[in-house]
Motif scaffolding. Structure first.
Motif, short mmCIF file in Angstrom:
data_model
loop_
_atom_site.label_atom_id
_atom_site.label_comp_id
_atom_site.label_asym_id
_atom_site.label_seq_id
_atom_site.Cartn_x
_atom_site.Cartn_y
_atom_site.Cartn_z
N ASP A 1 6.83 20.57 -3.77
CA ASP A 1 7.21 19.61 -4.80
C ASP A 1 8.34 18.68 -4.36
O ASP A 1 8.64 17.71 -5.04
N ALA A 2 9.00 19.00 -3.25
CA ALA A 2 10.12 18.17 -2.81
C ALA A 2 9.62 16.79 -2.39
O ALA A 2 8.54 16.67 -1.81
N PRO A 3 10.38 15.73 -2.67
CA PRO A 3 9.96 14.39 -2.27
C PRO A 3 9.80 14.29 -0.76
O PRO A 3 10.60 14.84 0.00
N GLY A 4 8.76 13.58 -0.32
CA GLY A 4 8.53 13.40 1.10
C GLY A 4 9.47 12.37 1.70
O GLY A 4 10.14 11.61 1.00
N ARG A 5 9.51 12.35 3.02
CA ARG A 5 10.35 11.40 3.75
C ARG A 5 9.54 10.15 4.09
O ARG A 5 8.31 10.20 4.22
N VAL A 6 10.22 9.05 4.29
CA VAL A 6 9.60 7.81 4.77
C VAL A 6 10.32 7.37 6.03
O VAL A 6 11.54 7.22 6.03
N ILE B 1 0.84 -1.19 0.00
CA ILE B 1 0.00 0.00 0.00
C ILE B 1 0.88 1.25 0.00
O ILE B 1 0.60 2.22 -0.72
N LEU B 2 1.94 1.25 0.79
CA LEU B 2 2.85 2.39 0.84
C LEU B 2 3.46 2.65 -0.54
O LEU B 2 3.64 3.82 -0.93
N ARG B 3 3.76 1.60 -1.27
CA ARG B 3 4.30 1.75 -2.63
C ARG B 3 3.34 2.55 -3.51
O ARG B 3 3.75 3.47 -4.23
N SER B 4 2.05 2.22 -3.44
CA SER B 4 1.05 2.95 -4.23
C SER B 4 0.86 4.37 -3.71
O SER B 4 0.67 5.31 -4.50
N LEU B 5 0.88 4.55 -2.39
CA LEU B 5 0.75 5.88 -1.80
C LEU B 5 1.87 6.81 -2.26
O LEU B 5 1.63 7.97 -2.62
N ARG B 6 3.08 6.31 -2.27
CA ARG B 6 4.22 7.13 -2.69
C ARG B 6 4.15 7.48 -4.17
O ARG B 6 4.56 8.56 -4.59
N ALA C 1 14.91 -4.67 5.17
CA ALA C 1 15.21 -5.51 4.00
C ALA C 1 14.03 -5.55 3.04
O ALA C 1 14.21 -5.47 1.81
N ALA C 2 12.81 -5.66 3.58
CA ALA C 2 11.62 -5.69 2.72
C ALA C 2 11.42 -4.36 2.01
O ALA C 2 11.07 -4.32 0.82
N ALA C 3 11.64 -3.26 2.73
CA ALA C 3 11.49 -1.94 2.12
C ALA C 3 12.52 -1.72 1.00
O ALA C 3 12.23 -1.11 -0.02
N HIS C 4 13.70 -2.24 1.21
CA HIS C 4 14.74 -2.15 0.17
C HIS C 4 14.36 -3.03 -1.03
O HIS C 4 14.47 -2.62 -2.18
N ARG C 5 13.90 -4.24 -0.73
CA ARG C 5 13.59 -5.22 -1.78
C ARG C 5 12.41 -4.78 -2.63
O ARG C 5 12.42 -4.88 -3.86
N TRP C 6 11.36 -4.26 -2.00
CA TRP C 6 10.09 -4.02 -2.69
C TRP C 6 9.85 -2.55 -3.03
O TRP C 6 9.08 -2.26 -3.93
N LEU C 7 10.51 -1.63 -2.30
CA LEU C 7 10.26 -0.21 -2.55
C LEU C 7 11.52 0.53 -2.99
O LEU C 7 11.46 1.69 -3.35
N GLY C 8 12.66 -0.13 -2.93
CA GLY C 8 13.89 0.53 -3.29
C GLY C 8 14.35 1.56 -2.28
O GLY C 8 15.14 2.46 -2.61
N LEU C 9 13.87 1.45 -1.04
CA LEU C 9 14.25 2.41 0.01
C LEU C 9 15.59 2.01 0.62
O LEU C 9 15.83 0.82 0.84
#
Length: 265
Positions: free
Chosen positions: A239-244, A24-29, A257-265
């Motif tokens: 317009d600046a990108p938001g923080r997570v 869901i966070l992926r779609s929100l971003r 690890a999941a955030a890196h794997r699936w969201l590229g964070l």
């Protein structure tokens, strides 16, 4: 900074029992790139899907209090089908000033897409047994046949990135709903009724075949979140990108690890 601008700068809270809500966070971003988000995985008390409603309600209330009191969120997305089914009505009552979006299995969109009128629904046992899903199902049962499949252990396997177990459980549960395909009598649409399951998308698509449509809830939830923020005058205009910010009540390493794997964070 004006009061309205200060309010708009506050983050949106996103809450799940584990890493599934990252879908869901992926779609929100993607929909709201300027917004900041605080994601809280209640992994220390997961899985929710095989717990009772009273437990899920208690944890949801505790998480909402933390997100409001400590992180001063301006809106909340309950990115967990089980928590939405058990507790969203209470959160709305107890926090009437908080823009709130829950998730539910996408049965209505599935009816619109299905041609064979046979629809598979994969969800946790807690969601399958919930009054919220039963009411949704009953409102649509004259329009299609729904095969409700509780998927014990699947969210936990995805949470732990256990590929062998994910593959075995996906095969077990899709076989239980077969036959799949676009012919009369076959299931042609599969609803992913747990946010974790979006991360098994490729495995599930391979098992059910290319003629079957898979549906998850990330994009509709993101659109509704944007509508609520705009209606409340709380959308971030910068317009600046938001923080997570990533938080968890369990071990931080699996979430990162999941955030890196699936969201590229």
């Amino acid at each position: 900074m004006t009061e309205s601008h200060a309010g708009a700068a506050r983050p949106v809270g996103v809450f799940d029992s584990g890493v599934g809500g990252l879908s869901i966070l992926r779609s929100l971003r993607a929909q709201l790139p300027a917004e900041s988000f605080v994601y809280l995985a209640d992994a220390g008390f997961a899985p929710y899907g095989e717990r009772g409603d009273a437990f899920v309600i208690e944890r949801t209330r505790a998480v909402v209090r933390q997100l409001r009191d400590v992180h001063e969120i301006k809106a909340l997305v309950i990115a967990c089908n089980t928590a939405t089914a058990a507790a969203v009505h209470l959160v709305r009552t107890e926090h009437p000033d908080l823009p709130l979006v829950g998730v539910e299995p996408a049965l209505k969109p599935a009816v619109a897409l299905s041609r064979t009128r046979r629809i598979g629904v994969m969800a946790t046992r807690g969601t399958v047994n919930s009054g919220k899903l039963r009411a949704l199902h009953d409102s649509l049962k004259d329009q299609a046949e729904f095969i409700l499949q509780p998927c014990d252990g699947l969210a936990d396997a995805i949470q732990n990135h256990d590929t062998a177990k994910i593959n075995a459980l996906c095969e077990q549960y899709t076989e239980a709903m077969a036959p799949w395909g676009g012919l009369p009598g076959q299931v042609d649409t599969l609803v992913l009724g747990c946010t974790h399951y979006a991360f098994a998308w490729n495995t599930l698509q391979a098992l059910v075949g290319p003629d079957v449509r898979l549906i998850e809830t990330g994009e509709p939830v993101a659109r509704q979140t944007r509508r609520l923020l705009e209606a409340a005058g709380q959308a971030q205009a910068d317009d600046a990108p938001g923080r997570v910010t990533l938080l968890t009540t369990g071990s931080q390493a699996p979430l990162e690890a999941a955030a890196h794997r699936w969201l590229g964070l």
